[in-house]
Design a protein around this motif. Structure first.
Motif, PDB file in Angstrom:
ATOM      1  N   LEU A 103     -99.064  66.102  12.009  1.00 46.98           N
ATOM      2  CA  LEU A 103     -99.672  66.348  13.316  1.00 46.98           C
ATOM      3  C   LEU A 103    -100.672  67.502  13.242  1.00 46.98           C
ATOM      4  O   LEU A 103    -101.732  67.446  13.871  1.00 46.98           O
ATOM      5  CB  LEU A 103     -98.595  66.612  14.370  1.00 46.98           C
ATOM      6  CG  LEU A 103     -97.730  65.406  14.747  1.00 46.98           C
ATOM      7  CD1 LEU A 103     -96.611  65.817  15.699  1.00 46.98           C
ATOM      8  CD2 LEU A 103     -98.569  64.289  15.335  1.00 46.98           C
ATOM      9  N   GLU A 108    -103.033  68.400  16.136  1.00 47.73           N
ATOM     10  CA  GLU A 108    -102.035  68.546  17.198  1.00 47.73           C
ATOM     11  C   GLU A 108    -100.942  69.482  16.697  1.00 47.73           C
ATOM     12  O   GLU A 108    -100.317  69.227  15.671  1.00 47.73           O
ATOM     13  CB  GLU A 108    -101.445  67.172  17.543  1.00 47.73           C
ATOM     14  CG  GLU A 108    -100.700  67.155  18.836  1.00 47.73           C
ATOM     15  CD  GLU A 108    -100.307  65.740  19.257  1.00 47.73           C
ATOM     16  OE1 GLU A 108     -99.258  65.621  19.897  1.00 47.73           O
ATOM     17  OE2 GLU A 108    -101.038  64.790  18.948  1.00 47.73           O
ATOM     18  N   LYS A 110     -97.429  71.198  17.009  1.00 44.71           N
ATOM     19  CA  LYS A 110     -96.094  71.070  17.601  1.00 44.71           C
ATOM     20  C   LYS A 110     -95.131  71.940  16.800  1.00 44.71           C
ATOM     21  O   LYS A 110     -95.289  72.111  15.584  1.00 44.71           O
ATOM     22  CB  LYS A 110     -95.590  69.612  17.537  1.00 44.71           C
ATOM     23  CG  LYS A 110     -96.455  68.613  18.275  1.00 44.71           C
ATOM     24  CD  LYS A 110     -96.215  68.672  19.747  1.00 44.71           C
ATOM     25  CE  LYS A 110     -97.021  67.589  20.449  1.00 44.71           C
ATOM     26  NZ  LYS A 110     -97.015  67.746  21.875  1.00 44.71           N
TER      27      LYS A 110
END
Length: 140
Positions: A103, A108, A110
């Motif tokens: 990710l 992204e 996380k």
């Protein structure tokens, strides 16, 4: 153009002798012209497994079965490649850390806990990781 008409058109391309059916040699030859490779014995095995009327040739319905099977195999290959991008250590499972790293590569961000929560949604057997079977179900 309907799907059936598209299949008929493709069948006509493969059907070199114009008999309305595709032989193993026609299948092998045309795939080679398209840049693929299917040895004659492999083409014979494919025809034999899909030949519904036992004449040693693929009629339209048999040919549709072949095309759909090829499409499913291609889809499965693509899914396997995508799964392997996440499965960095190649152990057959996507862990929360592997998910986090992938990710991040995709832009992204996380936390590991967030990745654990994402995995938990699709982790059918509760082992804390995603197997390829679980991944396939998730992607459908």
């Amino acid at each position: 153009m309907t799907r059936s008409e598209q299949y008929q058109r493709v069948l006509r391309y493969f059907d070199r002798d114009g008999d309305g059916k595709v032989s193993a040699s026609e299948l092998s030859h045309r795939l080679a012209l398209m840049g693929g490779e299917l040895k004659l014995n492999e083409a014979e095995a494919a025809v034999e497994s899909l030949d519904s009327d036992g004449d040693g040739l693929l009629g339209l319905e048999d040919f549709i079965g072949l095309m759909e099977k090829a499409g499913e195999e291609e889809k499965m290959k693509d899914l396997k490649e995508a799964f392997e991008m996440y499965d960095a250590d190649r152990n057959g499972f996507i862990t929360p850390n592997e998910l986090k790293k992938m990710l991040m590569k995709l832009g992204e961000f996380k936390s590991v806990d967030e990745c654990k929560a994402m995995i938990k949604q699709f982790d059918l057997n509760g082992d804390g990781v995603i197997s390829f079977e679980e991944y396939k179900l998730m992607m459908q």
